[in-house]
Design an enzyme around this catalytic site. Structure first.
Site, PDB file in Angstrom:
ATOM      1  CG  HIS A 119      25.308  57.317 -12.972  1.00  0.00           C
ATOM      2  ND1 HIS A 119      24.263  58.208 -12.962  1.00  0.00           N
ATOM      3  CD2 HIS A 119      24.971  56.342 -13.840  1.00  0.00           C
ATOM      4  CE1 HIS A 119      23.326  57.795 -13.812  1.00  0.00           C
ATOM      5  NE2 HIS A 119      23.727  56.657 -14.346  1.00  0.00           N
ATOM      6  CG  ASN A 120      27.565  55.372  -6.289  1.00  0.00           C
ATOM      7  OD1 ASN A 120      27.443  54.172  -6.556  1.00  0.00           O
ATOM      8  ND2 ASN A 120      26.654  56.048  -5.594  1.00  0.00           N
ATOM      9  CG  PHE A 121      33.397  51.505  -6.770  1.00  0.00           C
ATOM     10  CD1 PHE A 121      34.104  51.142  -7.917  1.00  0.00           C
ATOM     11  CD2 PHE A 121      33.392  50.632  -5.696  1.00  0.00           C
ATOM     12  CE1 PHE A 121      34.793  49.933  -7.982  1.00  0.00           C
ATOM     13  CE2 PHE A 121      34.079  49.414  -5.753  1.00  0.00           C
ATOM     14  CZ  PHE A 121      34.779  49.071  -6.904  1.00  0.00           C
ATOM     15  CG  HIS A 140      25.510  52.191 -11.168  1.00  0.00           C
ATOM     16  ND1 HIS A 140      24.342  51.499 -11.394  1.00  0.00           N
ATOM     17  CD2 HIS A 140      25.973  52.564 -12.402  1.00  0.00           C
ATOM     18  CE1 HIS A 140      24.092  51.454 -12.701  1.00  0.00           C
ATOM     19  NE2 HIS A 140      25.066  52.081 -13.326  1.00  0.00           N
ATOM     20  CG  ASP A 164      27.621  54.595 -15.698  1.00  0.00           C
ATOM     21  OD1 ASP A 164      27.493  55.150 -16.800  1.00  0.00           O
ATOM     22  OD2 ASP A 164      26.685  54.005 -15.121  1.00  0.00           O
ATOM     23  CD  GLN A 170      11.617  52.910 -10.690  1.00  0.00           C
ATOM     24  OE1 GLN A 170      11.837  53.878 -11.413  1.00  0.00           O
ATOM     25  NE2 GLN A 170      12.439  51.904 -10.648  1.00  0.00           N
TER      26      GLN A 170
HETATM   27  N1  LIG Z   1      13.119  55.556 -13.799  1.00  0.00           N
HETATM   28  C1  LIG Z   1      14.168  54.747 -13.752  1.00  0.00           C
HETATM   29  N2  LIG Z   1      15.203  54.936 -14.580  1.00  0.00           N
HETATM   30  C2  LIG Z   1      16.249  54.101 -14.493  1.00  0.00           C
HETATM   31  C3  LIG Z   1      16.306  53.042 -13.561  1.00  0.00           C
HETATM   32  N3  LIG Z   1      17.471  52.391 -13.721  1.00  0.00           N
HETATM   33  C4  LIG Z   1      18.125  53.026 -14.708  1.00  0.00           C
HETATM   34  N4  LIG Z   1      17.399  54.059 -15.180  1.00  0.00           N
HETATM   35  C5  LIG Z   1      17.711  54.977 -16.269  1.00  0.00           C
HETATM   36  O1  LIG Z   1      18.322  54.200 -17.272  1.00  0.00           O
HETATM   37  C6  LIG Z   1      19.527  54.827 -17.599  1.00  0.00           C
HETATM   38  C7  LIG Z   1      20.606  53.923 -18.057  1.00  0.00           C
HETATM   39  O2  LIG Z   1      21.681  54.737 -18.424  1.00  0.00           O
HETATM   40  P1  LIG Z   1      22.234  55.849 -17.412  1.00  0.00           P
HETATM   41  O3  LIG Z   1      23.071  55.155 -16.401  1.00  0.00           O
HETATM   42  O4  LIG Z   1      22.788  56.942 -18.195  1.00  0.00           O
HETATM   43  O5  LIG Z   1      20.951  56.421 -16.660  1.00  0.00           O
HETATM   44  C8  LIG Z   1      19.974  55.512 -16.307  1.00  0.00           C
HETATM   45  C9  LIG Z   1      18.662  56.058 -15.822  1.00  0.00           C
HETATM   46  O6  LIG Z   1      18.335  57.238 -16.501  1.00  0.00           O
HETATM   47  C10 LIG Z   1      15.195  52.857 -12.699  1.00  0.00           C
HETATM   48  O7  LIG Z   1      15.129  51.951 -11.874  1.00  0.00           O
HETATM   49  N5  LIG Z   1      14.167  53.744 -12.838  1.00  0.00           N
HETATM   50 ZN   LIG Z   2      25.268  52.523 -15.415  1.00  0.00          ZN
END
Ligand SMILES: Nc1nc2c(ncn2[C@@H]2O[C@@H]3COP(=O)(O)O[C@H]3[C@H]2O)c(=O)[nH]1
Ligand SMILES: [Zn+2]
Length: 305
Positions: free
Chosen positions: A41-43, A45, A82, A242
């Site tokens: 959850h960085n820049f 993203h 985020d 996944q």
């Molecule tokens: N398993 C999995 N989870 C994901 C993926 N992308 C997003 N997420 C989940 O979806 C959530 C969306 O909200 P958050 O960013 O809180 O946290 C993210 C992850 O928990 C992915 O490619 N695989």
């Molecule tokens: Zn996000």
């Protein structure tokens, strides 16, 4: 940062909302500073989610269907969605009784925080890209951004998706409520869209996500808190993480959006189906490897089979 600036320019926000380039620059720099240096959850993203939103706006020709206030809400929500994420999800915040959980009474503590940080940045004149808006415009945009960022809490996933499904057959772009649900769907799709990217981009993002997940579950174990099952390194690996996520979360969401915009099929459905095949194969290969390893460790057992 420059590319984000280009997105604001390209969507005509600079002219439509009289955003001074220096203010936009300041705003984006503050945003950049307020993302943490954590695995997922960085820049970067933030950039990917915003770029996906920008791409979806163009691919679906939203400029001809919604007004520029709505588009500004969507892009800015993606940029801010985020902010100041520390790498621990809401379940952790609530179980560990963190400051955020206490402040927001366990109600979407992270999303409330991301949104509050966004408006903290916008409170400063020098980084307030909305400073030349009318009171009414500001009010509408603030309301929209709050709705969009709060919609990224995955515990609301089914509610939002079901709402979208219920309006889909009679979707009406002139209906405010319909537009609001679509905006929530678009930020949700953008937020979880890594698997729609080419495999060589998507797979490293999964590694980063699992690094953050494993880190949280390790801390949960250390602190004696309930361990979030999908983050537990003893229970999940790349393919298992996944296949379920793509089957039960990604595809059902993406398919509904593509029902409204069939042109998206090739961009978001096809690559995700390919990723599902890839991880299904990987899962099978890992299973086979496990069986072989068990057999080589206990050759006597395998003789009696
Ligand atoms: N398993 C999995 N989870 C994901 C993926 N992308 C997003 N997420 C989940 O979806 C959530 C969306 O909200 P958050 O960013 O809180 O946290 C993210 C992850 O928990 C992915 O490619 N695989
Ligand atoms: Zn996000």
């Amino acid at each position: 940062m420059v590319l984000l600036q280009v997105m604001y320019t390209d969507l005509d926000f600079i002219a439509a909302f009289n955003i001074e380039p220096a203010v936009l620059h300041h705003f984006l720099f503050e945003v950049y500073r307020r993302y943490n240096n954590i695995p997922f959850h960085n820049f970067k993203h933030c950039f990917c989610v915003t770029q996906m939103m920008y791409g979806l706006i163009w691919l679906t020709d939203l400029k001809s269907k919604m007004d520029s206030e709505d588009l500004l809400i969507m892009l800015t929500s993606a940029v801010c969605h985020d902010l100041d994420h520390a790498g621990y999800n809401n379940a952790y915040q609530i179980n560990a009784r963190t400051e955020l959980a206490l402040r927001y009474n366990d109600i979407s503590p992270l999303e409330n925080h991301h949104c509050a940080i966004a408006f903290e940045i916008l409170e400063k004149t020098e980084s307030n890209i909305f400073r030349n808006l009318s009171m009414n415009q500001y009010k509408r945009i603030r309301e929209g951004i709050i709705k969009c960022i709060l919609a990224t809490d995955m515990t609301r996933h089914n509610d939002i998706l079901n709402k979208f499904k219920s309006i889909l057959t009679a979707f009406d772009f002139t209906n405010k409520e319909h537009r609001e649900v679509l905006m929530m769907i678009l930020i949700k799709v953008s937020d979880i869209s890594n698997e729609a990217r080419p495999m060589e981009v998507a797979e490293p993002w999964l590694d980063c996500l699992l690094q953050e997940f494993y880190n949280q579950s390790d801390v949960e174990k250390l602190e004696g808190l309930p361990v979030t099952p999908f983050m537990d390194r003893d229970k999940v690996n790349k393919p298992s993480s996944q296949t379920g996520f793509i089957r039960f979360v990604l595809l059902p969401l993406f398919i509904e959006l593509a029902n409204l915009f069939p042109c998206l099929e090739q961009h978001i459905i096809h690559p995700v189906r390919k990723a599902l095949d890839y991880y299904t194969e990987m899962e099978k290969a890992l299973e086979r490897e496990k069986v072989i390893r068990a057999q080589t460790q206990c050759p006597a057992d395998s003789l009696t089979d």
